[in-house]
Scaffold this motif. Sequence first.
Motif, PDB file in Angstrom:
ATOM      1  N   SER A  81       0.829  -1.212   0.000  1.00 17.04           N
ATOM      2  CA  SER A  81       0.000   0.000   0.000  1.00 17.04           C
ATOM      3  C   SER A  81       0.861   1.259   0.000  1.00 17.04           C
ATOM      4  CB  SER A  81      -0.929   0.002   1.226  1.00 17.04           C
ATOM      5  OG  SER A  81      -0.163  -0.065   2.430  1.00 17.04           O
ATOM      6  N   GLU A  82       1.986   1.221   0.746  1.00 16.86           N
ATOM      7  CA  GLU A  82       2.862   2.379   0.806  1.00 16.86           C
ATOM      8  C   GLU A  82       3.653   2.522  -0.499  1.00 16.86           C
ATOM      9  OE1 GLU A  82       2.368   4.335   3.085  1.00 16.86           O
ATOM     10  OE2 GLU A  82       1.291   3.046   4.485  1.00 16.86           O
ATOM     11  N   GLU A  83       3.990   1.391  -1.099  1.00 11.29           N
ATOM     12  CA  GLU A  83       4.672   1.429  -2.397  1.00 11.29           C
ATOM     13  C   GLU A  83       3.765   2.089  -3.436  1.00 11.29           C
ATOM     14  OE1 GLU A  83       7.903   0.487  -5.062  1.00 11.29           O
ATOM     15  OE2 GLU A  83       7.727   0.441  -2.871  1.00 11.29           O
ATOM     16  N   GLU A  84       2.491   1.775  -3.373  1.00 15.76           N
ATOM     17  CA  GLU A  84       1.532   2.381  -4.300  1.00 15.76           C
ATOM     18  C   GLU A  84       1.417   3.882  -4.051  1.00 15.76           C
ATOM     19  OE1 GLU A  84      -3.202   1.963  -5.545  1.00 15.76           O
ATOM     20  OE2 GLU A  84      -2.267   0.504  -4.185  1.00 15.76           O
ATOM     21  N   ALA A  85       1.446   4.259  -2.769  1.00 21.95           N
ATOM     22  CA  ALA A  85       1.380   5.682  -2.429  1.00 21.95           C
ATOM     23  C   ALA A  85       2.599   6.419  -2.967  1.00 21.95           C
ATOM     24  CB  ALA A  85       1.282   5.852  -0.918  1.00 21.95           C
ATOM     25  N   LEU A  86       3.760   5.774  -2.900  1.00 20.05           N
ATOM     26  CA  LEU A  86       4.984   6.382  -3.417  1.00 20.05           C
ATOM     27  C   LEU A  86       4.912   6.530  -4.932  1.00 20.05           C
ATOM     28  CD1 LEU A  86       7.829   7.448  -3.018  1.00 20.05           C
ATOM     29  CD2 LEU A  86       8.669   5.097  -3.023  1.00 20.05           C
ATOM     30  N   GLU A  87       4.380   5.518  -5.614  1.00 19.89           N
ATOM     31  CA  GLU A  87       4.239   5.594  -7.055  1.00 19.89           C
ATOM     32  C   GLU A  87       3.286   6.718  -7.459  1.00 19.89           C
ATOM     33  OE1 GLU A  87       3.008   1.730  -8.255  1.00 19.89           O
ATOM     34  OE2 GLU A  87       5.003   0.812  -7.990  1.00 19.89           O
ATOM     35  N   CYS A  88       2.212   6.856  -6.710  1.00 22.18           N
ATOM     36  CA  CYS A  88       1.267   7.952  -6.976  1.00 22.18           C
ATOM     37  C   CYS A  88       1.931   9.303  -6.755  1.00 22.18           C
ATOM     38  CB  CYS A  88       0.041   7.809  -6.081  1.00 22.18           C
ATOM     39  SG  CYS A  88      -1.007   6.404  -6.470  1.00 22.18           S
ATOM     40  N   PHE A  89       2.745   9.366  -5.708  1.00 23.64           N
ATOM     41  CA  PHE A  89       3.462  10.619  -5.428  1.00 23.64           C
ATOM     42  C   PHE A  89       4.378  10.989  -6.587  1.00 23.64           C
ATOM     43  CE2 PHE A  89       7.351  12.680  -4.024  1.00 23.64           C
ATOM     44  CZ  PHE A  89       6.872  13.791  -3.339  1.00 23.64           C
ATOM     45  N   ASP A  90       5.165  10.012  -7.057  1.00 26.48           N
ATOM     46  CA  ASP A  90       6.086  10.260  -8.166  1.00 26.48           C
ATOM     47  C   ASP A  90       5.331  10.700  -9.411  1.00 26.48           C
ATOM     48  OD1 ASP A  90       8.248   9.579  -6.606  1.00 26.48           O
ATOM     49  OD2 ASP A  90       8.267   7.476  -7.243  1.00 26.48           O
ATOM     50  N   ARG A  91       4.186  10.076  -9.648  1.00 26.07           N
ATOM     51  CA  ARG A  91       3.416  10.385 -10.857  1.00 26.07           C
ATOM     52  C   ARG A  91       2.764  11.764 -10.765  1.00 26.07           C
ATOM     53  NH1 ARG A  91       0.662   6.259 -10.694  1.00 26.07           N
ATOM     54  NH2 ARG A  91      -1.188   7.060  -9.625  1.00 26.07           N
ATOM     55  N   ASP A  92       2.240  12.093  -9.605  1.00 22.91           N
ATOM     56  CA  ASP A  92       1.479  13.339  -9.464  1.00 22.91           C
ATOM     57  C   ASP A  92       2.359  14.569  -9.345  1.00 22.91           C
ATOM     58  OD1 ASP A  92      -0.751  11.762  -9.555  1.00 22.91           O
ATOM     59  OD2 ASP A  92      -1.070  11.758  -7.370  1.00 22.91           O
ATOM     60  N   HIS A  93       3.511  14.424  -8.682  1.00 20.36           N
ATOM     61  CA  HIS A  93       4.333  15.604  -8.415  1.00 20.36           C
ATOM     62  C   HIS A  93       5.445  15.810  -9.439  1.00 20.36           C
ATOM     63  CE1 HIS A  93       2.314  14.901  -4.531  1.00 20.36           C
ATOM     64  NE2 HIS A  93       2.431  16.207  -4.358  1.00 20.36           N
ATOM     65  N   LYS A  94       5.847  14.740 -10.108  1.00 20.56           N
ATOM     66  CA  LYS A  94       6.826  14.849 -11.182  1.00 20.56           C
ATOM     67  C   LYS A  94       8.083  15.616 -10.754  1.00 20.56           C
ATOM     68  CE  LYS A  94       3.310  14.599 -14.799  1.00 20.56           C
ATOM     69  NZ  LYS A  94       2.701  15.265 -15.970  1.00 20.56           N
ATOM     70  N   ARG A  95       8.542  15.282  -9.562  1.00 19.34           N
ATOM     71  CA  ARG A  95       9.763  15.911  -9.054  1.00 19.34           C
ATOM     72  C   ARG A  95      10.887  14.885  -9.007  1.00 19.34           C
ATOM     73  NH1 ARG A  95       8.429  18.562  -3.455  1.00 19.34           N
ATOM     74  NH2 ARG A  95      10.683  18.955  -3.586  1.00 19.34           N
ATOM     75  N   SER A  96      12.100  15.365  -9.149  1.00 22.27           N
ATOM     76  CA  SER A  96      13.258  14.484  -9.153  1.00 22.27           C
ATOM     77  C   SER A  96      13.729  14.248  -7.718  1.00 22.27           C
ATOM     78  CB  SER A  96      14.396  15.103  -9.982  1.00 22.27           C
ATOM     79  OG  SER A  96      15.512  14.260  -9.993  1.00 22.27           O
ATOM     80  N   ILE A  97      13.022  13.347  -7.020  1.00 21.91           N
ATOM     81  CA  ILE A  97      13.349  12.994  -5.642  1.00 21.91           C
ATOM     82  C   ILE A  97      13.643  11.509  -5.588  1.00 21.91           C
ATOM     83  CG2 ILE A  97      12.576  12.973  -3.253  1.00 21.91           C
ATOM     84  CD1 ILE A  97      10.623  15.194  -3.962  1.00 21.91           C
ATOM     85  N   HIS A  98      14.819  11.174  -5.092  1.00 23.54           N
ATOM     86  CA  HIS A  98      15.225   9.766  -5.036  1.00 23.54           C
ATOM     87  C   HIS A  98      14.956   9.210  -3.653  1.00 23.54           C
ATOM     88  CE1 HIS A  98      18.593   6.583  -4.887  1.00 23.54           C
ATOM     89  NE2 HIS A  98      17.525   6.063  -5.464  1.00 23.54           N
ATOM     90  N   PHE A  99      14.031   8.244  -3.576  1.00 24.70           N
ATOM     91  CA  PHE A  99      13.778   7.519  -2.340  1.00 24.70           C
ATOM     92  C   PHE A  99      14.584   6.224  -2.385  1.00 24.70           C
ATOM     93  CE2 PHE A  99      10.177  10.317  -2.390  1.00 24.70           C
ATOM     94  CZ  PHE A  99       9.816  10.503  -1.062  1.00 24.70           C
ATOM     95  N   ASP A 100      15.614   6.127  -1.589  1.00 25.68           N
ATOM     96  CA  ASP A 100      16.466   4.935  -1.575  1.00 25.68           C
ATOM     97  C   ASP A 100      16.006   4.031  -0.436  1.00 25.68           C
ATOM     98  OD1 ASP A 100      18.403   3.069  -1.842  1.00 25.68           O
ATOM     99  OD2 ASP A 100      20.102   4.379  -1.361  1.00 25.68           O
ATOM    100  N   HIS A 101      15.086   3.093  -0.749  1.00 27.04           N
ATOM    101  CA  HIS A 101      14.516   2.255   0.297  1.00 27.04           C
ATOM    102  C   HIS A 101      14.789   0.783   0.014  1.00 27.04           C
ATOM    103  CE1 HIS A 101      11.117   1.064  -2.285  1.00 27.04           C
ATOM    104  NE2 HIS A 101      11.193   2.291  -2.751  1.00 27.04           N
ATOM    105  N   GLY A 102      14.336  -0.074   0.913  1.00 28.89           N
ATOM    106  CA  GLY A 102      14.663  -1.496   0.826  1.00 28.89           C
ATOM    107  C   GLY A 102      13.717  -2.315  -0.010  1.00 28.89           C
ATOM    108  N   GLY A 103      12.688  -1.712  -0.575  1.00 29.47           N
ATOM    109  CA  GLY A 103      11.756  -2.457  -1.410  1.00 29.47           C
ATOM    110  C   GLY A 103      10.403  -2.564  -0.766  1.00 29.47           C
ATOM    111  N   PHE A 104       9.586  -3.487  -1.266  1.00 29.76           N
ATOM    112  CA  PHE A 104       8.242  -3.643  -0.724  1.00 29.76           C
ATOM    113  C   PHE A 104       7.882  -5.124  -0.618  1.00 29.76           C
ATOM    114  CE2 PHE A 104       7.794  -3.729  -5.245  1.00 29.76           C
ATOM    115  CZ  PHE A 104       6.748  -4.592  -5.507  1.00 29.76           C
ATOM    116  N   GLN A 105       6.861  -5.378   0.155  1.00 33.21           N
ATOM    117  CA  GLN A 105       6.417  -6.767   0.366  1.00 33.21           C
ATOM    118  C   GLN A 105       5.167  -7.042  -0.470  1.00 33.21           C
ATOM    119  OE1 GLN A 105       5.935  -6.754   4.654  1.00 33.21           O
ATOM    120  NE2 GLN A 105       7.942  -7.669   4.953  1.00 33.21           N
TER     121      GLN A 105
END
Length: 551
Positions: A527-551
Motif C-alpha cells: 500500500s505504501e509502495e503504491e502511495a509512493l508511485e502515486c506521489f512520483d506520478r502526481d508531483h513529477k519531481r526528481s526525488i530519489h527515495f532509496d529504500h529497501g523495497g516492498f512486500q
Amino acid sequence: MSQTRKKNSSEGESKSQTSFVNKFLRDSKAESRKENNDLKTTDSQPIDGLQKTATFDTAKPLSSEVEFRPRTEKNEQFLQKLGKKAVDKCLDLNNCGLTRADLREVVALLPFLPDLEELDISWNDFVGGTLHSITQQMHLVSKLKILRLGSCRLTTEDVRALGEALEMIPELEELNLSWNSKVGGNLSLILQKFQKGSKIQTLELVDCALTTEDGAFVGQLLPVLQGLEVLDLSMNRNIGGSLDRLAQGLNTSNLRVLKLHSCGLSQKSVKTLEIAFRYLGELRKLDLSCNKKLGGGFEDSSAQLALLKHLEVLDLHQCSLTADDVVLLTQVIPLLSNLQELDLSANKKMGSSSENLLSRLRFLPALKSLLINNCALESETFTALAEASIHLPALEILNLSWNKCVGGNLKLLLQSLKLSAALQELRLSSCSLLTEDVALLASVIVTGHLAKLHKLDLSYNDSICDEGWAIFCQNVWFLKELAELDISLRPSNFRDCGRWFRHLLCAVTKLPEITEIGMKRWILPASEEEALECFDRDHKRSIHFDHGGFQ
C-alpha cells in the motif's frame, strides 16, 4: 563578406578566428556521441585536423574564409558531440571518455584558441601514450595558465614530453598531474624547466607514486617557486622518508595550502614540520590526515603549530592521536583564532581525554565546520562540547556520528541547536538516538531554529520507534531548505515502515529543495509502495527515495 577582407588574407584569417571563438561563446546543444565514427578511425589514417594544424605551424595564411569554415564547423560538431563548448578562455574536456580520434580533434582545435588559459583533459584514459601530440602544439596556446591532466594514465614518454612543453607556457599558474603513477620516479623530468621567476601557484601531485628522491627534488625546487601557494602531495606514502629535505624547502616558501594526507608521516615528522612552521606564517590550510603513525608525535612538541596565526583549516582525522597529543593540542588549537574548519574525527583514543580541548573550542568564534565523528566521546566530553558549542555562532557543519554517548543526551545540545542559525549540515548517524531525542529535535525544528539546514543524517539509529519517526516526519516540513535526509537502518536490520511514511510523503510536498531521501532497509508494504508511485506520478519531481523495497 567585404572586398577589403577578400584582398587581405592575413586579416581575413584573424577575423575568422575571432568570429570562431565568439561563436563558441554561444550555447551549443549536446548531440549524441558518434561511437561508430570513432571505431572506424584508426591511428594510421590521416586526420584533417592534423593536416590543418601543420598549416598553422608554418604560419601559412588561409586564402579565404571558404577554406576556414569547414574546419570551424568540424570543431563545433566535435564539441557538440561531447556535450561541451569552448567558453571564453576555458576548454574543459574532463571525464569525457575521449578516444584517440577525439584527441586528434583536440589537437586540431588548439590553433583556433590562441587566448586559451585553461585546459582540462583529466580522467580520460586514452590520453596516456598520446600526450606528445598535444604538447607539440603548446606553443599555440602560450597564454595557458591552468593545465589539468589528472588520471590520464600518462606514460614515461608522456612525462618527458610534458617536461619539454612546459617551457612553452611561461604563464602557467596551476598544474595538476594527480593519479598518474608514472610521474613517480620521473618528477624531475617534468619540473626541471621551472626556473626562478616561475608563475606556478598550484602544484597537485596526489597519488603519483612519488619516491623519496621525488620528495627531495621538490624540497630543492621550492625555494625557486616563490609564487607557489598550494602544494598537494597527498597519498604518496614514500614522502615521509624525504620529509627532512622537503621541510628545508618549505623554510623559504609562501605556501597557503599544504596537504600531506596519507604520506607515511611518523612521530618524528611532527618535529620536522615544526621547524618549517616557523616560516609558514601565511599558511591557511594544513592537512596531515590519515597518517596513522603520527600518533604520539605531538607529545613532545614545542607548540610551533601555534605560530600559524592565519590557519583556517586543520585536518588531523585518523591520525591515531593519543591522550598526550590531545594535551598539546589543547594548548595550541584555542590560539588559532582564525580557524574555520577542524577535523579530529576517527581518533578513538582521544575520546576520554578531550574534555579540556572541546571546552576550549569556545575561543574559536570563526569555526564553521567541526568534525568529531567516531571519536569514542564519553558523557563528560560530550557535555563539554555541548557547552562550548553555544559560543560558535558561525557553525555550519557539525558531525557527531558514531559517538554512542549522544543517545539520550541530545538535550545537552538543545540550547546550541536553538542558537545555530547558520547550521547547514547536521550528522548524527549511529549515535544510539532514542525516541525522546528525535522528538526533541522535532521541537527545535518547529520553532524554526534550524531553518538553514540542507543535510540531516539520522541513519543507523534503530532504537527510534515508529512513534518517534511519526513525530519527526510530521514536523520535518519546517526545514524549507532541506535537500538531503537520511534515516536508513543498519545493514543487519530490516523493518517495515509504519504509518509515519505517509507523513513523510506529505512533508516532502512542502520541501521545495529536497532531492535525496535515504531509507535503506526500510521495507514498504504494498500500500505504501503504491502511495509512493502515486506521489512520483502526481508531483513529477526528481526525488530519489532509496529504500529497501516492498512486500
